[in-house]
Every structure is written in structure tokens, then in C-alpha cells.
Design a protein around this motif. Structure first.
Motif, short mmCIF file in Angstrom:
data_model
loop_
_atom_site.label_atom_id
_atom_site.label_comp_id
_atom_site.label_asym_id
_atom_site.label_seq_id
_atom_site.Cartn_x
_atom_site.Cartn_y
_atom_site.Cartn_z
N GLY A 1 2.20 60.67 103.14
CA GLY A 1 3.40 60.17 102.50
C GLY A 1 3.61 60.85 101.16
N ILE A 2 4.86 60.99 100.75
CA ILE A 2 5.18 61.52 99.43
C ILE A 2 6.03 60.49 98.70
CG2 ILE A 2 4.98 63.94 100.09
CD1 ILE A 2 8.04 64.06 100.17
N ILE A 3 5.80 60.33 97.40
CA ILE A 3 6.54 59.38 96.58
C ILE A 3 7.76 60.08 95.98
CG2 ILE A 3 6.44 57.83 94.60
CD1 ILE A 3 3.42 57.66 95.02
N VAL A 4 8.94 59.50 96.18
CA VAL A 4 10.17 60.06 95.63
C VAL A 4 10.93 58.95 94.91
CG1 VAL A 4 10.25 61.74 97.50
CG2 VAL A 4 11.60 59.65 97.68
N ASN A 5 11.84 59.36 94.03
CA ASN A 5 12.59 58.37 93.27
C ASN A 5 13.65 57.66 94.10
OD1 ASN A 5 12.45 60.57 90.43
ND2 ASN A 5 11.12 58.85 90.90
N GLN A 6 14.40 58.43 94.89
CA GLN A 6 15.47 57.82 95.69
C GLN A 6 15.81 58.71 96.87
OE1 GLN A 6 19.22 57.28 93.68
NE2 GLN A 6 20.03 55.90 95.23
N VAL A 7 15.89 58.11 98.05
CA VAL A 7 16.33 58.81 99.25
C VAL A 7 17.86 58.75 99.31
CG1 VAL A 7 16.26 58.89 101.77
CG2 VAL A 7 14.20 58.30 100.48
N ARG A 8 18.49 59.90 99.52
CA ARG A 8 19.95 59.96 99.49
C ARG A 8 20.57 59.89 100.88
NH1 ARG A 8 22.01 62.45 94.55
NH2 ARG A 8 23.94 62.85 95.67
N GLU A 9 20.36 60.93 101.69
CA GLU A 9 21.05 61.02 102.97
C GLU A 9 20.43 62.14 103.79
OE1 GLU A 9 25.07 62.55 102.68
OE2 GLU A 9 24.57 63.52 100.78
N VAL A 10 20.85 62.21 105.06
CA VAL A 10 20.52 63.36 105.91
C VAL A 10 21.76 64.24 105.96
CG1 VAL A 10 19.91 64.14 108.22
CG2 VAL A 10 18.85 62.08 107.28
N LYS A 11 21.57 65.52 105.66
CA LYS A 11 22.71 66.42 105.56
C LYS A 11 22.45 67.69 106.36
CE LYS A 11 25.92 67.87 101.92
NZ LYS A 11 26.84 66.75 102.18
N GLU A 12 23.48 68.12 107.12
CA GLU A 12 23.39 69.38 107.85
C GLU A 12 23.64 70.53 106.87
OE1 GLU A 12 22.77 70.11 111.02
OE2 GLU A 12 22.57 68.06 111.82
N ILE A 13 22.72 71.49 106.84
CA ILE A 13 22.84 72.64 105.94
C ILE A 13 22.79 73.91 106.78
CG2 ILE A 13 21.81 73.89 104.01
CD1 ILE A 13 20.71 71.28 102.98
N SER A 14 23.77 74.77 106.59
CA SER A 14 23.83 76.02 107.35
C SER A 14 22.97 77.09 106.69
CB SER A 14 25.28 76.50 107.46
OG SER A 14 25.80 76.79 106.17
#
Length: 376
Positions: free
Chosen positions: A86-99
Motif C-alpha cells: 500500500g502507498i499513503i496519498v493525500n487524496q484520490v482524485r479520479e481514473v483518467k484515460e491518458i493518450s
């Protein structure tokens, strides 16, 4: 052009991305158990349904100093080849498609990087007005620094001195994070043996409850099949839960644009990275009024939900947790409780020592008068 889905999250004000195919699950940070002799960046472990999972602090992994954790921090569980952590992060935003054409490989800084043995950043992605650092999981998980690379950066006053890192740590030196020099406090220079010692008793109780919930998910022969995931939030001092699969993201509320000729329950519109999302206040449907004591926190947090074709933001006082609840723990709504809005509740369950109402969100949104027909 080929695209890939990336999970986008915030860390120390930066936007980072990880290929979504390597993400196994996400939950709010629970209480961690310290591990003796673990690498500096592995700050503890959790019992995840009977499996001991090591947890990494990205600040320490990137060479920054240790920072106090918050109940709003999240844990992302990654699985890369044979490794799982596991990794600790401040905030999860979204899943985004990146080309692929939106990704810039490693930048040249005008320096000789021929001796560099690793890169934590695989590339930089351009997403509208944002620049996202895409992480190299192989280096992030597997790279082991040389002993000389494990020391922390020293302040300008100590740079160039003949002191070792251990000798310097005993002095009140100023240390840095993200290029900013911190105050004189050598106690913050390494990970803690006691989890979140500066947390309040209420915050410690939340961390411990999360750890217990993650452990209990594995109890019972069919525990996994009987669990449901919930996002828990506070409204007027009451605890409410909604199914996590309907939650798209949690967000801070910025500028709100009022919508003319709409009921009071329609708070207004916000611009969420180019998407216009309507905010609603569900208090009126649940027969709640805005507590003046909570007025200062009003319009600070929202949960963006997606039910069918409807995307909207629910105004909340506080986002508390993500939990996995066994359906056997859900009780019927007491007759004397929520009598006027029972049809919008799926049941109740204990969260800590307080009762939590589980909302029937699709029914609440479609039959609770929260959706406004703009053609009328």
C-alpha cells in the motif's frame, strides 16, 4: 492513438498517476503497525483480510521528511508482478484515460544522468491545465538505494561540512520538503514507532476502527461475498453511508454559481476540471435543517456521485471514512427513527459507538425531489 487508464491522486500538492490496472483497492488510511528493520519508507503494515500488507510513505520514498498523517489520507493497494503493498496519498482524485501523445518522457535538465540507476517518475502527462507525474512502479517498489543515498538532505548551513548524517541529525538543523526549509525539530526526521502520536483521541479511534474493519473483512467462510463498501460522511452531526460504487470522487467545493429559479435544495453549479456539476443539499429530504454551528463548514466538501446518467455533488459537512460492512451487520430502520424518510434508507449499522443510516441513494435522487426537470 492508444490510451491507458491512470488513477490520479494528490500528494503534497502534486498530481501523480499510476496505471489503474495495477491498483487493487483504495481505502482511507487505517492505523498502522510498525515493523522493526523495515526500510525507511515502509512505515508499517496492516492486516488486510488475513494478509499482512506493508505500507509505504511516498514522502519518505521520494526523500522528503516525515509528515503527520491525517484522517483524510488514503491508502492505495498496488500489485506489481510478485509484489503487493500500500502507498499513503493525500487524496484520490479520479481514473483518467491518458493518450500516449500526451505523455512526455523523462525531461532533460541539462545534466549528465548516465549514472542514474532509477527514476521514480516515468513521465509527465498533460491533462488540460494540469501536469501529472506518472510513477514508475518498478523503481518505486523494487529500487533499493545505496547506503549513501539514504541520508536526508541537510540545510544550507550544514552543506559541505564534514559531519555525517547521523551527527547532523543530533543537531537542531533545518530540513527541507518540496524545497521549503522546516523549523528546528529533529524529532520529525524519521518515521515513528507509534502511529500518529499527535492525533486527537477521536482521530486515533477512527484510525483503529478502520484497521479493525479491514481485518474483520476476512473473517467467516464467505466474508468477501457478504461485504459491501460504503462511504461514510457526517451531516448535522449524524453519520450517513452511501454505496461506494456510486461514488465518483470526493472534492473540496470552490466557487459556486447559483442556478436561478430552482428550489433551495439546489445549491448551484461548480466547475470540476471543465465539467459542470450541480451541487445538492439532501438535508431537506431527510428532514434536517442547517445547524448554525456548522455554518462555517457549509459548502466546503462534496461527494460526487453517479447514478445512471445522473452526475451530481452531494454537499456534506465532513467525509469520515470508507468502510467494508458485512451485510449481517445491517439492521432494519427503527420505527421511531427517521420516520418521515424511511423510504430513502436501506438500514442502519454501528459506526464506532454511533448509529449510521445507510442511504438508498438511487431512490433518494430520483424520488426525493432532488432532480429538477429543466424543461418545466
Amino acid at each position: 492513438m492508444e490510451t491507458k487508464p491512470y488513477l490520479i491522486f494528490e500528494q503534497n500538492g502534486f498530481l501523480c498517476g499510476i496505471e489503474a490496472c495495477y491498483v487493487r483497492e483504495i481505502f482511507f488510511l487505517p492505523e498502522l503497525t510498525a515493523i522493526a528493520e523495515a526500510p525507511q519508507d515502509i512505515v508499517g503494515a496492516i492486516d488486510l483480510r488475513g494478509e499482512i500488507l506493508p505500507v509505504m510513505d511516498l514522502n519518505l520514498r521520494f526523500g522528503y521528511v516525515w509528515q503527520e498523517y491525517s484522517v483524510t489520507d488514503s491508502t492505495i493497494v498496488l500489485e506489481w508482478q510478485e509484489s503487493k503493498l500500500g502507498i499513503i496519498v493525500n487524496q484520490v482524485r479520479e481514473v483518467k484515460e491518458i493518450s500516449e501523445d500526451a505523455i512526455t518522457p523523462q525531461l532533460s535538465y541539462g545534466r549528465d544522468n548516465s549514472e542514474a540507476s532509477h527514476h521514480f517518475v516515468a513521465g509527465l502527462a498533460r491533462c488540460e491545465a494540469d501536469i501529472i507525474m506518472l510513477l514508475n512502479l518498478d523503481s518505486l517498489i523494487r529500487y533499493s538505494p545505496k547506503k549513501s543515498e539514504e541520508s536526508w538532505p541537510l540545510s544550507p548551513s550544514s552543506a559541505g561540512s564534514e559531519e555525517t548524517a547521523g551527527e547532523a541529525e543530533t543537531k537542531n538543523l533545518k530540513w527541507q520538503i518540496n524545497g521549503k526549509w522546516l523549523g528546528e525539530n529533529p524529532k520529525i526526521l524519521s518515521k515513528r514507532d507509534v502511529f500518529c502520536p499527535q492525533a486527537t483521541p477521536e482521530e486515533k479511534a477512527i484510525f483503529k476502527l478502520r484497521a479493525n474493519n479491514l481485518r474483520r473483512q476476512g473473517e467467516g467462510e464467505n466474508g468477501a461475498a457478504l461485504n459491501m463498501s460504503l462511504a461514510v460522511f457526517a451531516l448535522n452531526g449524524e453519520y450517513l453511508g452511501i454505496p461506494l460504487d456510486l461514488v465518483r470522487e470526493f472534492t473540496d467545493i470552490g466557487q459556486v454559481t447559483p442556478v436561478p429559479c430552482t428550489p433551495d435544495r439546489i445549491v448551484g453549479n461548480i466547475n470540476l476540471r471543465g465539467e459542470i456539476v450541480t451541487l445538492i443539499d439532501i438535508r431537506s429530504v431527510l428532514n434536517m435543517s442547517l445547524n448554525m454551528s456548522d455554518a462555517a463548514n457549509y459548502l466546503s466538501k462534496a461527494i460526487v456521485v453517479e447514478v445512471g446518467d445522473l452526475v451530481t455533488g452531494i454537499v456534506v459537512d465532513e467525509i469520515l471514512d470508507i468502510i467494508y460492512l458485512n451485510v449481517s451487520e445491517i439492521a432494519a430502520v427503527p420505527t421511531a427513527l427517521y420516520s418521515a424518510n424511511r423510504e430513502y434508507l436501506r438500514g442502519t449499522a454501528l459506526y464506532g459507538e454511533k448509529m449510521m443510516a445507510i442511504l438508498n441513494l438511487p431512490k433518494l435522487l430520483t424520488k426525493g425531489g432532488l432532480v429538477v426537470d429543466e424543461e418545466v
